[in-house]
Design a protein around this motif. Structure first.
Motif, PDB file in Angstrom:
ATOM      1  N   SER C 280      -6.132 -73.103 -15.338  1.00 16.38           N
ATOM      2  CA  SER C 280      -5.703 -71.859 -15.999  1.00 16.38           C
ATOM      3  C   SER C 280      -6.639 -71.510 -17.145  1.00 16.38           C
ATOM      4  O   SER C 280      -6.936 -70.330 -17.365  1.00 16.38           O
ATOM      5  N   ALA C 281      -7.130 -72.526 -17.873  1.00 15.82           N
ATOM      6  CA  ALA C 281      -8.109 -72.226 -18.928  1.00 15.82           C
ATOM      7  C   ALA C 281      -9.364 -71.616 -18.324  1.00 15.82           C
ATOM      8  O   ALA C 281      -9.928 -70.656 -18.863  1.00 15.82           O
ATOM      9  N   THR C 282      -9.811 -72.166 -17.174  1.00 17.36           N
ATOM     10  CA  THR C 282     -10.996 -71.631 -16.503  1.00 17.36           C
ATOM     11  C   THR C 282     -10.787 -70.178 -16.113  1.00 17.36           C
ATOM     12  O   THR C 282     -11.663 -69.330 -16.323  1.00 17.36           O
ATOM     13  N   ALA C 283      -9.605 -69.884 -15.540  1.00 22.82           N
ATOM     14  CA  ALA C 283      -9.374 -68.514 -15.060  1.00 22.82           C
ATOM     15  C   ALA C 283      -9.473 -67.522 -16.210  1.00 22.82           C
ATOM     16  O   ALA C 283     -10.169 -66.505 -16.109  1.00 22.82           O
ATOM     17  N   VAL C 284      -8.791 -67.816 -17.324  1.00 27.44           N
ATOM     18  CA  VAL C 284      -8.777 -66.836 -18.408  1.00 27.44           C
ATOM     19  C   VAL C 284     -10.119 -66.785 -19.132  1.00 27.44           C
ATOM     20  O   VAL C 284     -10.655 -65.708 -19.405  1.00 27.44           O
ATOM     21  N   LEU C 285     -10.703 -67.958 -19.426  1.00 27.63           N
ATOM     22  CA  LEU C 285     -11.973 -67.954 -20.140  1.00 27.63           C
ATOM     23  C   LEU C 285     -13.072 -67.319 -19.313  1.00 27.63           C
ATOM     24  O   LEU C 285     -13.907 -66.566 -19.835  1.00 27.63           O
ATOM     25  N   GLY C 286     -13.077 -67.603 -18.009  1.00 23.93           N
ATOM     26  CA  GLY C 286     -14.122 -67.038 -17.159  1.00 23.93           C
ATOM     27  C   GLY C 286     -14.144 -65.533 -17.229  1.00 23.93           C
ATOM     28  O   GLY C 286     -15.193 -64.910 -17.410  1.00 23.93           O
ATOM     29  N   VAL C 287     -12.954 -64.910 -17.109  1.00 29.22           N
ATOM     30  CA  VAL C 287     -12.950 -63.453 -17.097  1.00 29.22           C
ATOM     31  C   VAL C 287     -13.199 -62.887 -18.489  1.00 29.22           C
ATOM     32  O   VAL C 287     -13.801 -61.816 -18.628  1.00 29.22           O
ATOM     33  N   LEU C 288     -12.805 -63.624 -19.537  1.00 26.32           N
ATOM     34  CA  LEU C 288     -13.126 -63.129 -20.886  1.00 26.32           C
ATOM     35  C   LEU C 288     -14.635 -63.139 -21.133  1.00 26.32           C
ATOM     36  O   LEU C 288     -15.183 -62.203 -21.698  1.00 26.32           O
ATOM     37  N   TYR C 289     -15.295 -64.207 -20.690  1.00 26.95           N
ATOM     38  CA  TYR C 289     -16.751 -64.226 -20.814  1.00 26.95           C
ATOM     39  C   TYR C 289     -17.367 -63.088 -20.017  1.00 26.95           C
ATOM     40  O   TYR C 289     -18.314 -62.434 -20.457  1.00 26.95           O
ATOM     41  N   GLN C 293     -20.292 -59.570 -20.917  1.00 27.83           N
ATOM     42  CA  GLN C 293     -21.655 -59.598 -20.404  1.00 27.83           C
ATOM     43  C   GLN C 293     -22.191 -58.223 -20.105  1.00 27.83           C
ATOM     44  O   GLN C 293     -21.467 -57.343 -19.657  1.00 27.83           O
ATOM     45  N   ARG C 294     -23.489 -58.061 -20.341  1.00 29.82           N
ATOM     46  CA  ARG C 294     -24.172 -56.824 -19.957  1.00 29.82           C
ATOM     47  C   ARG C 294     -25.005 -57.013 -18.698  1.00 29.82           C
ATOM     48  O   ARG C 294     -25.343 -56.052 -18.031  1.00 29.82           O
ATOM     49  N   ASP C 295     -25.360 -58.250 -18.412  1.00 26.25           N
ATOM     50  CA  ASP C 295     -26.159 -58.534 -17.225  1.00 26.25           C
ATOM     51  C   ASP C 295     -25.210 -58.578 -16.035  1.00 26.25           C
ATOM     52  O   ASP C 295     -24.260 -59.346 -16.012  1.00 26.25           O
ATOM     53  N   LEU C 296     -25.482 -57.745 -15.034  1.00 25.10           N
ATOM     54  CA  LEU C 296     -24.540 -57.597 -13.923  1.00 25.10           C
ATOM     55  C   LEU C 296     -24.343 -58.905 -13.175  1.00 25.10           C
ATOM     56  O   LEU C 296     -23.226 -59.295 -12.827  1.00 25.10           O
ATOM     57  N   LYS C 297     -25.441 -59.635 -12.931  1.00 24.74           N
ATOM     58  CA  LYS C 297     -25.310 -60.870 -12.167  1.00 24.74           C
ATOM     59  C   LYS C 297     -24.625 -61.964 -12.980  1.00 24.74           C
ATOM     60  O   LYS C 297     -23.857 -62.761 -12.444  1.00 24.74           O
ATOM     61  N   ARG C 298     -24.862 -61.990 -14.290  1.00 24.18           N
ATOM     62  CA  ARG C 298     -24.176 -62.992 -15.101  1.00 24.18           C
ATOM     63  C   ARG C 298     -22.685 -62.697 -15.151  1.00 24.18           C
ATOM     64  O   ARG C 298     -21.850 -63.599 -15.144  1.00 24.18           O
ATOM     65  N   LEU C 299     -22.352 -61.405 -15.188  1.00 22.34           N
ATOM     66  CA  LEU C 299     -20.951 -61.006 -15.146  1.00 22.34           C
ATOM     67  C   LEU C 299     -20.294 -61.498 -13.874  1.00 22.34           C
ATOM     68  O   LEU C 299     -19.195 -62.055 -13.881  1.00 22.34           O
ATOM     69  N   LEU C 300     -20.991 -61.327 -12.746  1.00 22.60           N
ATOM     70  CA  LEU C 300     -20.447 -61.785 -11.471  1.00 22.60           C
ATOM     71  C   LEU C 300     -20.315 -63.309 -11.451  1.00 22.60           C
ATOM     72  O   LEU C 300     -19.366 -63.853 -10.874  1.00 22.60           O
ATOM     73  N   ALA C 301     -21.266 -64.009 -12.080  1.00 28.52           N
ATOM     74  CA  ALA C 301     -21.189 -65.470 -12.105  1.00 28.52           C
ATOM     75  C   ALA C 301     -19.981 -65.928 -12.905  1.00 28.52           C
ATOM     76  O   ALA C 301     -19.244 -66.831 -12.486  1.00 28.52           O
ATOM     77  N   TYR C 302     -19.723 -65.310 -14.061  1.00 25.51           N
ATOM     78  CA  TYR C 302     -18.531 -65.673 -14.827  1.00 25.51           C
ATOM     79  C   TYR C 302     -17.263 -65.338 -14.061  1.00 25.51           C
ATOM     80  O   TYR C 302     -16.263 -66.034 -14.142  1.00 25.51           O
ATOM     81  N   SER C 303     -17.299 -64.247 -13.294  1.00 27.54           N
ATOM     82  CA  SER C 303     -16.130 -63.910 -12.485  1.00 27.54           C
ATOM     83  C   SER C 303     -15.897 -64.981 -11.415  1.00 27.54           C
ATOM     84  O   SER C 303     -14.753 -65.262 -11.050  1.00 27.54           O
TER      85      SER C 303
END
Lengths: 220, 317, 669
Positions: C280-289, C293-303
């Motif tokens: 659950s920490a991963t799910a919430v932190l991942g989407v908050l990170y 993000q401004r970099d599209l691919k980094r955003l997708l990686a955090y997602s």
């Protein structure tokens, strides 16, 4: 019918917890006092219902004391104090409202676990009402801990008192003399605190704890 | 025979919610005006507004895309499908098993996502402010809604609205977790329908706009469809509160025509009561600062979580 | 038979890698290599499909390579077959995409040889039936993907990403090595079949769980071991990023399931607590990170990190139910987790392909340099929008179905007797809902800033649609998302043998339910019909359009944007990515990510511009990794002194070691 009694008792006790959360949520002094009066009113209803269910007429007196003293006189007096001292502004909290509410949730969960485990052999109605009462006590203490303003800390203290009265009413009755002495001690404490607040205010022009801390003589 | 009856009930419900939505809106505006000691617009004014808008020419921004032109219909469709699945006067909706309360909340979520996207389509800062604030409110309102669904489902043993309504009719009780869920649902409904104290539905000042900012570039028939969808959403939430918390009067089981009539009358009464209470609350409170709304919605989330926690701890709560 | 065919296909992939080294300079090399990979992936997909859908029993094969007393054991059971379908579907889509995208690759010699090895490694992990083969294949997978991450090594960011990736991958393999060592025991029985037969002490199983969580979790992206993922995934070429995010993380999830559900014995109830907590920490932190993000691919990686958290929430719930002998709810939770893993591989690959298309068309990954692409690249925008709707868990697409199944599993949890679970499952449910809502916000932001609005740079204003192969692969994935969302019962029934193999029971058969709806527990509890919802929405939309076009005015006029009467033609006045995220940053980011917006306002009379600075810090990096790396640097510095000792000092070291060992022998015996 038994089920109905249980449900209404739970509803009123839950309402008391709800008003404690509303106390945590307020950021203005005047609305804090209004919500405190509301909490005292809900306490009146809860104690009155317990009086009806347990057929214990002396609890009606407890309910009346809660109504007159806590829902009418004390909030009115405190609002006068607030006006006299000139504290009209917002309450500053430690950590922000959201974190305080999360901590409140944790307190409620803790009191649930404690009551369910410690009193596993007792009557379910009593046990769950006591769980709510302990939640109110913990939330009242949380209010005292997370507010920087002395008046709001008094409100928190009163809220702890409300929780204790709910617990005592739920545990199948309490002698009237104890209640009267408790009420008088509360009143005395209130008068003392009020007097001190006036003295502090005259001396230091403020009741903010930060300011008072600087004069304590200990350097942090 | 039963099949045809169920289909008929479903069809009547779909048309009824569509027809009643502007009436509810008109009613709330009239009552609000009266409470503020004004005359107020006529009760049927929203219908006239929709007619007027649909006759007007659409003025489209030069860089508006295909998404901008098609989104009003998708928003309307999602909201209409969701509203058609909430029992209003009868529980025997033929398609009630296709989507439960979670799916209804998600359908409203998809309508909101489309609305937020079109807010950004034309590339103005008004649309951006509306979309970003809307998504921030949604990030708290959606979990609060899911928690409310959990509370109701744990009590009723099902997430299907028809079963919930029937359960609540048979086992009417004042459960404390239901009380908490009711308070939370009212808060979420205020936020989702862009009512005071979260958003002012009658303003065009950018500092106070959220929903209005997203639809600022719409005109003509597109705006008419979006306004109808917003009215439908308000009707949906009032019906939802009525169905879950006050389901008495809804015709269930094998109802007779008298039961249907009773259901219809009680439903109209619930709409009127809901509208009146909404307006009374709106006139007694001021709009909140934008960053006080997350605390407000966070309180709803906490209440829902508290209700769920109580039900996990003991089934008697 | 299926096993030998699979191994033959893997051998073909390795041969293709050798071929790639020979031919990479030729212009047709890209088409050739990716074409062969596409064909082999489709073949493997077909093999796995017949295995799973045909309900075939587990098949074994042992080859006399590897460790002499063990051999190399291979096995295809229902769990392997399911993950083979997931992996090879993603691989086929990526190979199809690369047929078009790979032509823009400036250094094909650094990508073409390693791509087939990467595919081979992933497939080999799935069929491995002993610890040695598993770890060798795992390392193959890590090293080939590391080589692909370093394909554009002259960029300093990529070099650092590769460095951190290889560190974390080695650490993960080390944890898995320890786990397998503990499982194999002192007699060294590394074959999975032997391990299944052994019974282990409770504390040992707990320790293996933690090691598996660390080892497989770091490859999947669980917090706090996720730090390499947002650096490495964007650094690779887009089709490889899609494979790493959408497919390699699934291999890691397979590893976790294989160790914890298959090799370990019956679970204890407390096993689910660390899994649920981290997930659950991963799910919430991942989407908050991702929202910052401004970099599209980094955003997708955090997602991806967020979605892996959601899969592990399902796995944690399954463990909790299994420990309490609630097989039905356990099957539901496990099915939800597997369904979400399948869904995520589809829509994450789709979105990485879209990001790659945008990168090819505009040369930019920063979404603040994009805008208005919906008009320039309509088809890419359409499929990316489909991906956005799918990942935000909106009906009637597939993301909603797995969310729904997981919520139904949470609703069955009050029957769990342990207090720890009673208190944590509601919180986990709330965090799951919060993660879903935040991911909708994140992707509205990504799509809205990148594709909608007005172009912010000349490159965005002149973008052109990408080639057919790229678009075809994206459309195929979107079609699969729609099918999985509309006919979820088919997928649930297909997964049933996998679930039955691990839990002992599967969900009730969905294909027998009339009307194509799914009923996870009982008709009276809940049901969902994706097909009817889809039909309703379509019909309502068409009815509305028809009604409006018949009875309302048709007139339409194009004009400048209204903008409340104050239009500004400069695209810089539209909302930026940072401004869109500001409300969420302020509400959630201030406490969790220590996000601060500071405004530097010059005093009146000073002509310099005002500056807004947005700082977002990563608390996990600062608390866990930075001190660790500085400690390691410090320790290395100190140990470095050992390089420069005199001969007398070296001799005394040897003497001291000898004395200590002799003392040890004296005391201990």
């Amino acid at each position: 019918m038994e089920r109905f009694f249980l449900d209404v008792a739970h509803l009123l006790a839950g309402g008391l917890v709800l008003t404690s959360f509303m106390l945590l949520y307020q950021t203005r002094m005047s609305s804090l006092l209004v919500v405190f009066a509301l909490q005292a009113f809900v306490l009146t209803l809860a104690v009155g219902w317990q009086a009806h269910v347990q057929h214990a007429p002396h609890l009606y007196i407890t309910a009346a004391i809660a109504l007159i003293l806590k829902a009418l006189i004390i909030p009115y007096a405190l609002s006068r104090v607030v006006v006299r001292l000139g504290i009209h502004r917002s309450i500053e909290t430690v950590g922000g409202i959201s974190l305080t509410m999360l901590a409140g949730m944790g307190c409620v969960a803790l009191s649930m676990v404690v009551m369910m485990k410690a009193m596993a052999a007792a009557d379910p109605l009593t046990r769950e009402d006591l769980a709510f009462a302990l939640s109110v006590v913990l939330l009242g203490m949380l209010i005292m801990v997370t507010r920087r303003n002395a008046v709001s800390q008094i409100v928190g203290f009163m809220s702890v008192e409300n929780g204790l009265i709910l617990a005592a009413a739920g545990a199948k009755g309490m002698p009237l003399v104890v209640e009267i002495s408790v009420a008088f001690s509360v009143l005395v404490a209130f008068i003392v605190i009020g007097v001190f607040l006036f003295r502090i205010r005259e001396r230091f022009d403020s009741v903010e704890l930060q300011v008072l801390d600087d004069y304590r003589g200990e350097r942090r | 025979m039963v099949l045809i009856l169920d289909l008929a009930v479903q069809g009547v419900q779909m048309l009824a919610v569509l027809a009643l939505a502007p009436l509810l809106l008109g009613f709330t505006r009239k009552v609000k005006a009266r409470l503020l000691r004004r005359q107020g617009p006529p009760l049927l004014q929203p219908y006239r507004d929709l007619l007027r808008l649909s006759r007007k020419e659409v003025v489209l921004a030069e860089n508006a895309s295909w998404l901008f032109r098609s989104a009003p219909y998708m928003i309307f469709a999602a909201t209409w499908v969701a509203a058609a699945l909430v029992p209003t006067f009868a529980t025997g909706l033929h398609f009630s098993w296709t989507a439960d309360l979670i799916a209804i909340a998600a359908l409203l979520g998809s309508a909101r996502v489309f609305l937020a996207l079109v807010g950004m389509d034309v590339g103005t800062s008004f649309g951006g402010i509306g979309s970003s604030r809307e998504m921030m409110f949604a990030s708290l309102a959606e979990p609060a809604m899911i928690m409310i669904v959990f509370v109701v489902a744990l009590i009723a043993g099902s997430t299907q609205l028809s079963h919930i309504a029937i359960f609540r009719q048979e086992h009417a009780s004042l459960r404390v977790s239901l009380g908490l869920a009711l308070v939370a649902l009212v808060i979420v409904a205020l936020a989702e329908n862009a009512r005071i104290p979260v958003d002012n539905p009658a303003t065009h000042l950018e500092l106070t706009m959220v929903h209005e900012a997203m639809v600022l570039e719409y005109s003509g028939r597109h705006l008419a469809v979006i306004e109808l969808a917003a009215a439908l959403k308000l009707l949906l939430y009032v019906s939802l509160v009525g169905c879950i918390f006050f389901p008495w009067g809804i015709a269930s089981g094998e109802p007779s025509p008298a039961a249907y009539a009773l259901g219809a009358v009680t439903y109209l009464a619930k709409l009127a009561a809901g509208g009146f209470l909404l307006v009374a609350f709106e006139t007694s409170i001021a709009k909140m600062r934008v960053f006080r709304v997350p605390e407000f919605l966070g309180a709803a989330l906490m209440l829902g979580l508290l209700g769920t926690l109580l039900l996990f701890v003991s089934r008697t709560f | 038979m299926a096993v030998s065919a699979t191994l033959a296909a893997i051998a073909v992939l390795l041969g293709t890698a050798a071929l790639a080294i020979a031919v990479h300079r030729r212009p047709s090399a890209t088409a050739l290599i990716y074409g062969i990979c596409l064909a082999v992936s489709l073949l493997l997909l077909a093999l796995a499909g017949t295995s799973l859908l045909g309900r075939q029993p587990a098949q074994h094969l042992t080859l006399p390579i590897g460790l002499p007393w063990l051999g190399a054991r291979f096995r295809i059971d229902a769990l392997t077959a399911f993950f083979q379908i997931v992996i090879n579907l993603g691989a086929a889509a990526a190979s199809l995409y690369a047929l078009g995208y790979g032509r823009h690759e400036e250094a094909p010699g650094r990508v073409l040889p390693f791509y087939p090895v990467f595919l081979a490694g992933m497939n080999l992990v799935l069929v491995a039936d002993d610890a040695f083969t598993f770890l060798v294949a795992w390392e193959f997978m890590s090293l080939s993907s590391w080589a692909l991450v370093l394909a554009h090594h002259h960029d300093r960011e990529n070099a650092r990403a590769g460095y951190i990736y290889i560190l974390m991958a080695s650490f993960g393999t080390f944890a898995l090595l320890l786990a397998f060592g503990l499982l194999a025991g002192p007699s060294g029985q590394y074959a999975f079949g032997d391990i299944r037969g052994m019974t282990h002490a409770g504390w040992l199983e707990g320790l293996v769980l933690v090691l598996a969580l660390v080892g497989a979790g770091s490859k999947a992206g669980l917090v706090p071991l996720h730090v390499w993922l947002p650096l490495a995934h964007p650094a690779a070429p887009s089709h490889v990023s899609a494979l790493m995010s959408g497919v390699m993380t699934k291999v890691a999830i397979y590893g976790f399931i294989r160790i914890v559900f298959d090799l370990l014995g019956p679970p204890s109830w407390w096993w689910s607590l660390p899994v649920l907590g981290l997930a659950s920490a991963t799910a919430v932190l991942g989407v908050l990170y991702a929202l910052m993000q401004r970099d599209l691919k980094r955003l997708l990686a955090y997602s991806t990190v967020e979605n892996v958290g959601i899969v592990f929430i399902g796995l944690g719930l399954a463990l909790a139910f299994m420990a309490n002998n609630m097989a039905g709810p356990a099957a539901l939770a496990f099915t939800a987790a597997l369904f979400h893993a399948f869904n995520h591989s589809l829509f994450k690959s789709l979105m990485f392909f879209g990001a790659g298309a945008v990168l090819t068309a505009t040369g930019a990954r920063d979404i603040e340099k994009l805008g208005g692409l919906i008009l320039r690249m309509p088809q890419t925008a359409f499929v990316f929008l489909g991906g956005v709707l799918a990942i935000s868990a909106l009906p009637p697409l597939n993301g909603f179905v797995s969310e729904w199944l997981m919520f139904q599993a949470v609703l069955l949890s009050p029957d769990l007797p342990q207090w720890g679970l009673k208190l944590s499952v509601p919180a986990v449910g709330a965090m799951l809902a919060l993660a879903a809502a935040l991911s909708a916000a994140c992707f509205v932001r990504a799509f809205g800033i990148a594709f909608l609005g007005r172009p912010r740079t000349p490159e965005a204003a002149e973008a052109a649609e990408v080639d057919t192969a790229s678009r075809a692969s994206m459309f195929v994935l979107l079609a699969l998302c729609l099918i999985a969302g509309v006919l979820p019962g088919l997928l649930i029934d297909a997964i049933a043998p996998t679930v039955a193999g691990q839990i002992g029971q599967s969900m009730p058969a969905q294909s027998t339910i009339p009307g194509w709806s799914i009923v996870p527990i009982a008709e009276s509890r809940s049901s969902y019909n994706g097909l009817l919802v889809f039909i309703f929405i379509t019909v309502s939309t068409l009815v509305a359009i028809q009604f409006i076009h018949r009875f309302a005015s048709d007139a339409l006029r194009r004009a400048p944007a209204w903008d409340c009467g104050f239009p500004n033609s400069d695209p810089a006045t539209q909302y930026t990515a940072d401004s869109f995220a500001q409300p969420v940053r302020r509400v959630f980011g201030e406490n969790v990510l220590m996000a601060r917006d500071t405004v530097d306002m010059p005093p009146p009379g000073d002509p310099r511009p005002a500056r807004l600075t947005v700082t977002v810090r990563d608390p996990i990096w600062e608390v866990a990794y930075a001190p660790l790396s500085s400690f390691i640097s410090y320790a290395a510095e100190q140990l470095n002194h050992l390089q420069f000792l005199t001969i007398r000092r070296y001799l005394s070291l040897v003497f001291a070691a000898l004395i200590i060992l002799l003392l040890g022998v004296a005391i201990w015996s």
